[in-house]
Design an enzyme around this catalytic site. Structure first.
Site, PDB file in Angstrom:
ATOM      1  N   ARG A  81       0.830  -1.193   0.000  1.00  0.00           N
ATOM      2  CA  ARG A  81       0.000   0.000   0.000  1.00  0.00           C
ATOM      3  C   ARG A  81       0.867   1.246   0.000  1.00  0.00           C
ATOM      4  O   ARG A  81       1.769   1.383   0.814  1.00  0.00           O
ATOM      5  CB  ARG A  81      -0.895   0.014   1.262  1.00  0.00           C
ATOM      6  CG  ARG A  81      -1.598   1.328   1.546  1.00  0.00           C
ATOM      7  CD  ARG A  81      -2.970   1.367   0.925  1.00  0.00           C
ATOM      8  NE  ARG A  81      -3.615   2.663   1.062  1.00  0.00           N
ATOM      9  CZ  ARG A  81      -4.552   2.949   1.959  1.00  0.00           C
ATOM     10  NH1 ARG A  81      -4.932   2.035   2.817  1.00  0.00           N
ATOM     11  NH2 ARG A  81      -5.114   4.130   2.002  1.00  0.00           N
ATOM     12  N   ARG A  91      -6.754   1.187  -3.583  1.00  0.00           N
ATOM     13  CA  ARG A  91      -5.730   0.712  -2.666  1.00  0.00           C
ATOM     14  C   ARG A  91      -5.660  -0.809  -2.653  1.00  0.00           C
ATOM     15  O   ARG A  91      -6.670  -1.495  -2.760  1.00  0.00           O
ATOM     16  CB  ARG A  91      -5.917   1.244  -1.252  1.00  0.00           C
ATOM     17  CG  ARG A  91      -7.177   0.815  -0.517  1.00  0.00           C
ATOM     18  CD  ARG A  91      -8.440   1.613  -0.864  1.00  0.00           C
ATOM     19  NE  ARG A  91      -8.287   3.052  -0.910  1.00  0.00           N
ATOM     20  CZ  ARG A  91      -8.494   3.845   0.128  1.00  0.00           C
ATOM     21  NH1 ARG A  91      -8.871   3.361   1.268  1.00  0.00           N
ATOM     22  NH2 ARG A  91      -8.358   5.130   0.001  1.00  0.00           N
ATOM     23  N   ASP A  94      -6.636  -1.839   2.775  1.00  0.00           N
ATOM     24  CA  ASP A  94      -6.961  -0.821   3.743  1.00  0.00           C
ATOM     25  C   ASP A  94      -7.312  -1.552   5.029  1.00  0.00           C
ATOM     26  O   ASP A  94      -8.198  -2.410   5.018  1.00  0.00           O
ATOM     27  CB  ASP A  94      -8.186  -0.067   3.206  1.00  0.00           C
ATOM     28  CG  ASP A  94      -8.341   1.285   3.840  1.00  0.00           C
ATOM     29  OD1 ASP A  94      -7.430   1.704   4.577  1.00  0.00           O
ATOM     30  OD2 ASP A  94      -9.380   1.918   3.593  1.00  0.00           O
ATOM     31  N   ASP A  96      -8.354  -0.857   9.008  1.00  0.00           N
ATOM     32  CA  ASP A  96      -8.722   0.165   9.993  1.00  0.00           C
ATOM     33  C   ASP A  96      -9.250  -0.475  11.261  1.00  0.00           C
ATOM     34  O   ASP A  96      -9.941  -1.489  11.204  1.00  0.00           O
ATOM     35  CB  ASP A  96      -9.816   1.074   9.414  1.00  0.00           C
ATOM     36  CG  ASP A  96      -9.275   2.011   8.358  1.00  0.00           C
ATOM     37  OD1 ASP A  96      -8.252   2.673   8.638  1.00  0.00           O
ATOM     38  OD2 ASP A  96      -9.847   2.053   7.258  1.00  0.00           O
TER      39      ASP A  96
END
Ligand code: ZN
Length: 367
Positions: A81, A91, A94, A96
């Site tokens: 990334r 991307r 990801d 999170d």
């Protein structure tokens, strides 16, 4: 140990990157992955970009929230990334932190505000942490997911995921090696490998007994289900008396003679007499009887009898078309042959016109 939920998203080589991320989380010494969601597809927000694959995992960790976030950044970098100025840019991956215990920390973005903004965060999270009370929201993740706003999500069926490894595989593959599912069954599979001339301790097959036990439990799950529990409350009063038919119900079963798969399509119809059943339940009923050791004739009969029993209809028709691996792989039959079986009850048996209409809909003409 603290519990947390991590959201995953990818729209660049997503079929490789999503499972790779689950694998990386699973292998990380400071994280224990406890649950993995299914895969959902969502349209990209804010730009003409390719659609995403989204998923969520629940984890346990000793890392503090900020440490966890930087660990996830490291995994993102390892997976290629590159962060740019465009926050909506495509991307590779990801990662999170959606939730971390009951922590509320605005500077860290925990809970992740997008949990209540986007369905692609809420819906996968609900699969791994449905009852989690979201701090500051006074709602569970499940409640938030049920009210989630667009983008519209699509649960990606297994058959079309086209992944190098499903997230669930990545989860299993790298699970703790002492994990057992059904020790007695696994001991038998280990012995079977030995008898076949394999070395059960060879690296590639060390966890095969575990995987076989798990997949066999799924493939024969029909033994532990009852018709009553599957039908549950899905039977409704109805004055309709037209034929109800569900065509092309995919099914997978195993022959009782060789324990090899046979699979194909079932066509199920009935003529109601005051009672109807939710259409999706017809497929579930097929599964209850397909997920056992079977012969195709009995499978067709059991599905027909089950419908007679729970609906008391004027009649039932079941046609099943299937390919049998025990014939195909052992080469004793023509390679393209499919076996067709039917089970007719009530008016489907006694009334030529009903039978004709049904067979026409199935596409077989009168037999
Ligand atoms: Zn067979």
């Amino acid at each position: 140990m603290s519990a947390a939920v991590v959201a995953l998203g990818s729209n660049v080589e997503r079929q490789t990157n999503l499972p790779a991320a689950v694998r990386a989380l699973r292998q990380h010494p400071d994280l224990t992955v406890t649950k993995v969601s299914c895969i959902f597809e969502s349209a990209a927000v804010g730009g003409d970009y390719p659609p995403f694959y989204n998923a969520a995992v629940s984890i346990e960790t000793d890392l503090a929230p900020a440490e966890l976030k930087s660990t996830l950044r490291d995994i993102e970098s390892a997976l290629g990334r590159v962060r740019t100025g465009d926050r909506n840019a495509p991307r590779t991956i990801d990662l999170d932190v959606t939730l971390y215990e009951d922590v509320v920390d605005e500077s860290l973005g925990i809970p992740d505000p997008s949990l209540t903004e986007y369905s692609y965060v809420a819906v996968p999270a609900a699969e791994v942490a449905r009852d989690w009370m979201v701090p500051g929201r006074n709602k569970t993740v499940g409640e938030i997911a049920d009210e989630a706003l667009p983008p519209t999500l699509r649960k990606v069926p297994m058959a079309e995921q086209d992944l190098d490894l499903t997230p669930e595989d990545a989860f299993e593959e790298y699970g703790p090696s002492d994990e057992t599912f059904n020790p007695r069954f696994e001991a038998l599979v280990r012995e079977q490998l030995e008898i076949l001339g394999e070395d059960p301790d060879r690296e590639g097959i060390q966890r095969t007994p575990f995987r076989v036990a798990k997949s066999m439990a799924f493939l024969t799950g029909g033994y532990t289900q009852s018709l009553k529990e599957v039908v549950n409350n899905a039977i409704f009063e109805s004055p309709d008396s037209e034929m109800v038919m569900l065509k092309d119900v995919e099914f997978y079963s195993m022959c009782e003679h060789h324990m090899l798969p046979f699979f194909g399509r079932a066509h199920v119809a009935y003529i109601p007499q005051g009672r109807v059943i939710g259409v999706s339940k017809l497929a579930r009923i097929v599964d209850v009887y397909a997920r056992r050791l079977q012969i195709q004739e009995r499978l067709s009969n059991q599905v027909a009898d089950a419908l007679m029993e729970c609906l008391d209809p004027l009649g039932v028709g079941v046609v099943m078309e299937a390919a049998h691996l025990c014939m195909l792989m052992r080469g004793v039959q023509k390679q393209n042959s499919e076996m067709v079986t039917s089970a007719l009850r009530g008016s489907f048996q006694s009334d030529g016109r009903t039978r004709g209409e049904f067979m026409n809909l199935v596409g077989h003409g009168l037999r």
